[in-house]
Design an enzyme around this catalytic site. Structure first.
Site, PDB file in Angstrom:
ATOM      1  N   PRO A 134     -36.821-124.223 -22.231  1.00  0.00           N
ATOM      2  CA  PRO A 134     -35.895-124.246 -23.486  1.00  0.00           C
ATOM      3  C   PRO A 134     -35.826-122.824 -23.778  1.00  0.00           C
ATOM      4  CG  PRO A 134     -37.838-124.968 -24.308  1.00  0.00           C
ATOM      5  CD  PRO A 134     -38.269-125.058 -22.830  1.00  0.00           C
ATOM      6  N   CYS A 135     -35.258-121.544 -22.994  1.00  0.00           N
ATOM      7  CA  CYS A 135     -34.966-120.548 -23.547  1.00  0.00           C
ATOM      8  C   CYS A 135     -34.067-120.626 -24.489  1.00  0.00           C
ATOM      9  CB  CYS A 135     -34.697-119.703 -22.195  1.00  0.00           C
ATOM     10  SG  CYS A 135     -33.331-120.230 -21.457  1.00  0.00           S
TER      11      CYS A 135
END
Length: 157
Positions: free
Chosen positions: A120-121
């Site tokens: 989850p950047c």
């Protein structure tokens, strides 16, 4: 390597993987037909993405096999620890990795994240709280963060 296309509310994703794990999930901006037959090694990924977009999944439990440097792998492993619905700044992420001076390298590794949403950047923001640096487009980052916030904005129109 097996490939299948998955339709999301914010674009079509190209999912790649094999029995060693998911190696890539990338959003595609051009029109592509979604896959009607999903390879066995990708089915669980499609199921978990369905659950995520339906608001039923906050953590992914997939075998991942992203390709990258040792440093990139370290950054991506740290990203997975950022909780659903929460954000961290690039500076906070650099501190977690043990080197606040590595902020640009951390941001660069985030930008090279090959596994969209699952790593989850999108949960990493600027120090001033701004939405910055998202390869899939800032509008998608905003959508994902709003999706995870649990607060549904009603339209006035």
């Amino acid at each position: 390597m097996q490939i299948a296309y998955y339709k999301t509310p914010i674009g079509t994703a190209k999912v790649e993987g094999d029995n060693n794990g998911i190696s890539s999930i990338t959003v595609i901006d051009k029109p592509v037909d979604t896959s009607t037959e999903i390879p066995i090694c990708l089915k669980n990924c499609f199921l978990q993405l369905d659950e995520y977009f339906e608001g039923k999944r906050t953590n992914f439990n997939l075998k991942l096999n992203p390709k990258g440097t040792e440093f990139q792998q370290k950054v991506w492993k740290a990203l997975i620890k950022v909780p659903y619905g929460k954000t961290k700044t690039y500076l906070e992420q650099s501190k977690v990795l043990g080197d606040i001076k590595a902020i640009r390298a951390v941001a660069s590794a985030n930008g090279k994240n090959p596994i969209w949403i699952v790593i989850p950047c999108h949960r990493i923001i600027g120090s001033d709280g701004s939405l910055t640096g998202y390869a899939s487009g800032l509008w998608r980052k905003k959508w994902l963060l709003e999706h995870e916030s649990g607060i549904k904005q009603q339209s006035l129109f």
